[in-house]
Design an enzyme around this catalytic site. Structure first.
Site, PDB file in Angstrom:
ATOM      1  N   SER A   1       0.850  -1.186   0.000  1.00  0.00           N
ATOM      2  CA  SER A   1       0.000   0.000   0.000  1.00  0.00           C
ATOM      3  C   SER A   1       0.888   1.238   0.000  1.00  0.00           C
ATOM      4  O   SER A   1       2.109   1.133   0.054  1.00  0.00           O
ATOM      5  CB  SER A   1      -0.882   0.007   1.248  1.00  0.00           C
ATOM      6  OG  SER A   1      -0.078   0.322   2.365  1.00  0.00           O
ATOM      7  N   LYS A   2       0.230   2.390  -0.031  1.00  0.00           N
ATOM      8  CA  LYS A   2       0.957   3.661  -0.096  1.00  0.00           C
ATOM      9  C   LYS A   2       2.005   3.786   1.016  1.00  0.00           C
ATOM     10  O   LYS A   2       3.011   4.452   0.828  1.00  0.00           O
ATOM     11  CB  LYS A   2      -0.031   4.820   0.032  1.00  0.00           C
ATOM     12  CG  LYS A   2      -0.868   5.008  -1.202  1.00  0.00           C
ATOM     13  CD  LYS A   2      -1.574   6.358  -1.155  1.00  0.00           C
ATOM     14  CE  LYS A   2      -2.620   6.451  -2.245  1.00  0.00           C
ATOM     15  NZ  LYS A   2      -3.936   5.987  -1.806  1.00  0.00           N
ATOM     16  N   ARG A   3       1.723   3.162   2.155  1.00  0.00           N
ATOM     17  CA  ARG A   3       2.690   3.241   3.259  1.00  0.00           C
ATOM     18  C   ARG A   3       4.067   2.746   2.841  1.00  0.00           C
ATOM     19  O   ARG A   3       5.079   3.164   3.362  1.00  0.00           O
ATOM     20  CB  ARG A   3       2.234   2.357   4.423  1.00  0.00           C
ATOM     21  CG  ARG A   3       1.209   2.966   5.310  1.00  0.00           C
ATOM     22  CD  ARG A   3       0.859   2.025   6.443  1.00  0.00           C
ATOM     23  NE  ARG A   3       0.507   0.690   5.987  1.00  0.00           N
ATOM     24  CZ  ARG A   3       1.221  -0.404   6.196  1.00  0.00           C
ATOM     25  NH1 ARG A   3       2.362  -0.332   6.844  1.00  0.00           N
ATOM     26  NH2 ARG A   3       0.810  -1.574   5.741  1.00  0.00           N
ATOM     27  N   HIS A   4       4.090   1.800   1.887  1.00  0.00           N
ATOM     28  CA  HIS A   4       5.373   1.211   1.486  1.00  0.00           C
ATOM     29  C   HIS A   4       6.126   2.061   0.474  1.00  0.00           C
ATOM     30  O   HIS A   4       7.322   1.904   0.283  1.00  0.00           O
ATOM     31  CB  HIS A   4       5.157  -0.181   0.901  1.00  0.00           C
ATOM     32  CG  HIS A   4       4.574  -1.152   1.885  1.00  0.00           C
ATOM     33  ND1 HIS A   4       3.246  -1.487   1.887  1.00  0.00           N
ATOM     34  CD2 HIS A   4       5.147  -1.838   2.897  1.00  0.00           C
ATOM     35  CE1 HIS A   4       3.020  -2.359   2.860  1.00  0.00           C
ATOM     36  NE2 HIS A   4       4.156  -2.588   3.488  1.00  0.00           N
TER      37      HIS A   4
END
Ligand code: GLU
Length: 504
Positions: free
Chosen positions: A260-263
């Site tokens: 996800s965007k967190r990565h």
């Protein structure tokens, strides 16, 4: 028969995205695997747009996904923009077909109208969950006689259409990636095939389309495994042969949660904007679940087509490794001709204002040389402006600690004073002059190696480290004559500024 090498029919695969957002790496990998398989087997690759979710589908997303797929270098033989013999290729344009087969299923008693309201269904679901049962539709409307159902519909009562699923038994299939898969029918309620608003449900539309488009292999994400038994039941009800299925594992971040965007970047569009090359991205995406034969790593699309092996795709989760992607990108950048590097780098340099919108041929020429040198070790093109600051920025007032330390010693001051004295009055400077003067200083003072060159590097670059001076000096000297929007200072000007700033 070996399902991967069927010769009796031409292999037909499809990529079937829903245009509800930007295309992310998981989907791009699905598209790539389908494309590689089709190209390798001399098959047909179909693009089908699954836009029956009217609330979330947008034309703009369809345009973007077509653009992203083309940018990746994937092409399709049939699709909404290129046509083909099995069209239309947009589900919203195929509604008549879905209605035709729904009517057939109703007429044959294999499907029925369901009048349950969303509230009723939700209550049923909650009750099941509260009792610890799987929420499976009760089949309440199954036995409403067709005539009565038609009457209620004619009176304006909203109705969905459901497929009748046998109460007992199993559905099984052999997945090319996951092996033998079985589902217990007790856990599968009668699925909705047409919603009360007249739109087909995903599981239904996908079967009608895959069958009518003669799709032989369905290669898609593992999130669809649980849909597959429902689809197989539909094939059975329609008297059709299901395709071969291959479900690709999910793409996870390094922490084992779904990517996800967190990565970091997750959409093809983001990677493109960062300056990841399409070929590098495809190369990396191919490694999400598949590994090439030993000794092959940096691979162009045509090599991937040659080496790819769907039967060797792993069923374990694929971990997205940004470092590996960046490494591959560096390798692919290296393989580009200088012209292409320039073309790809220019927008980044223009965006940061280092280079103007109008670029003269002499500037182009210089940029080409500078890029060849500075691109070394750059992961992606978006990092290039930062590298160029080595040539464009010179701020002796803002030296970092390491540089200040280098330049602060008595020995360094002696070297610099001698160098400045020997360059005083020069009209011109180049690397040969630099080498001659440093040679003289070495002879006269006995200072050599680090003690000699490090202070000079700081004096000319205002940095403790960077390019080799035999590369740096010619670039700066030529660049200084080229009138960039932000001018490059020549070495002699730099020395003057250092002299003032150090009070030499
Ligand atoms: N439209 C579906 C998706 O984007 C397609 C799934 C399939 O390939 O069957 O997930």
């Amino acid at each position: 028969m070996d399902k991967l090498n069927q010769t009796a029919e031409i292999i037909r695969v499809r990529f079937a995205p829903s245009p509800t957002g930007y295309i992310h790496v998981g989907n791009a990998r699905t598209a790539l695997f389908n494309w590689l398989f089709a190209r390798q087997k001399g098959g047909v690759f179909v693009l089908r747009v699954e836009d029956t979710d009217i609330e979330r589908s947008r034309e703009e997303y369809e345009r973007n996904l077509i653009q992203d797929l083309r940018w990746l270098g994937l092409d399709w033989d049939e699709g909404p923009d290129v046509g083909g013999n099995y069209g239309p290729y947009r589900q919203s344009e195929r509604l008549e077909l879905y209605h035709k087969y729904a009517k057939q299923l109703l007429d044959e008693g294999k499907a029925y109208y369901c009048f349950c309201s969303p509230e009723e269904l939700e209550k049923e679901r909650e009750a099941a969950l509260a009792e610890g049962r799987m929420p499976v539709y009760s089949g309440k409307c199954r036995n409403i006689p067709r005539k009565e159902a038609e009457k209620r519909r004619a009176a304006g009562e909203p109705a969905a259409i459901r497929l009748k699923v046998p109460d007992e038994g199993i559905v099984e299939f052999d997945d090319l990636v996951r092996g033998h898969v079985e589902f217990d029918l007790k856990l599968i309620g009668d699925p909705i095939i047409v919603r009360s608003n007249g739109m087909p449900a995903y599981n239904y539309a996908v079967v009608i389309d895959d069958a009518l488009m003669n799709i032989t292999h369905v290669v898609r994400g593992e999130d669809h495994v649980s849909n597959t038994p429902r689809q197989i039941l539909l094939y059975r009800a329609l008297g059709w042969q299901p395709p071969v299925f291959a479900h690709l594992s999910m793409v996870m971040g390094k922490d084992n949660t779904r990517l996800s965007k967190r990565h970091g970047a997750t959409s093809v569009d983001q990677f493109r904007r960062e300056g990841i090359l399409a070929e590098a991205l495809c190369n990396y995406l191919a490694f999400l679940g598949w590994s090439p034969p030993e000794g092959h790593e940096v691979l162009r699309l045509e090599e991937l087509v040659r080496l790819f092996d769907l039967s060797r795709v792993s069923r374990s989760a694929a971990i997205f490794d940004y470092e590996k992607l960046h490494w591959l990108n560096r390798q692919h950048i290296k393989m580009l001709p200088a012209e292409k590097k320039l073309e790809l780098a220019l927008p980044y340099l223009q965006e940061t204002g280092l280079v103007g919108t109008e670029v003269t041929p002499a500037q182009m020429d210089w940029l080409k040389k500078a890029i060849e040198i500075l691109i070394e070790g750059v992961d992606k093109f978006s990092e290039l402006p930062q590298k160029f600051s080595l040539l464009f920025d010179f701020e002796p007032e803002k030296l970092d600690e390491e540089a200040r330390e280098i330049i602060g010693s008595e020995l360094a001051k002696k070297v610099l004073a001698a160098f400045i004295q020997k360059t005083a009055g020069l009209q011109e400077f180049n690397y040969e002059i630099f080498a001659r003067i440093t040679g003289e200083i070495k002879k006269e003072t006995g200072v050599k190696g680090k003690d000699l060159y490090h202070p000079l590097r700081v004096a000319l670059t205002a940095r403790a480290s960077g390019l080799e001076l035999d590369k740096f000096i010619p670039l700066v000297e030529e660049g200084a004559r080229l009138n960039f929007p932000k001018s490059i200072l020549s070495c002699l000007v730099r020395l003057n500024r250092i002299k003032t700033s150090l009070n030499l």
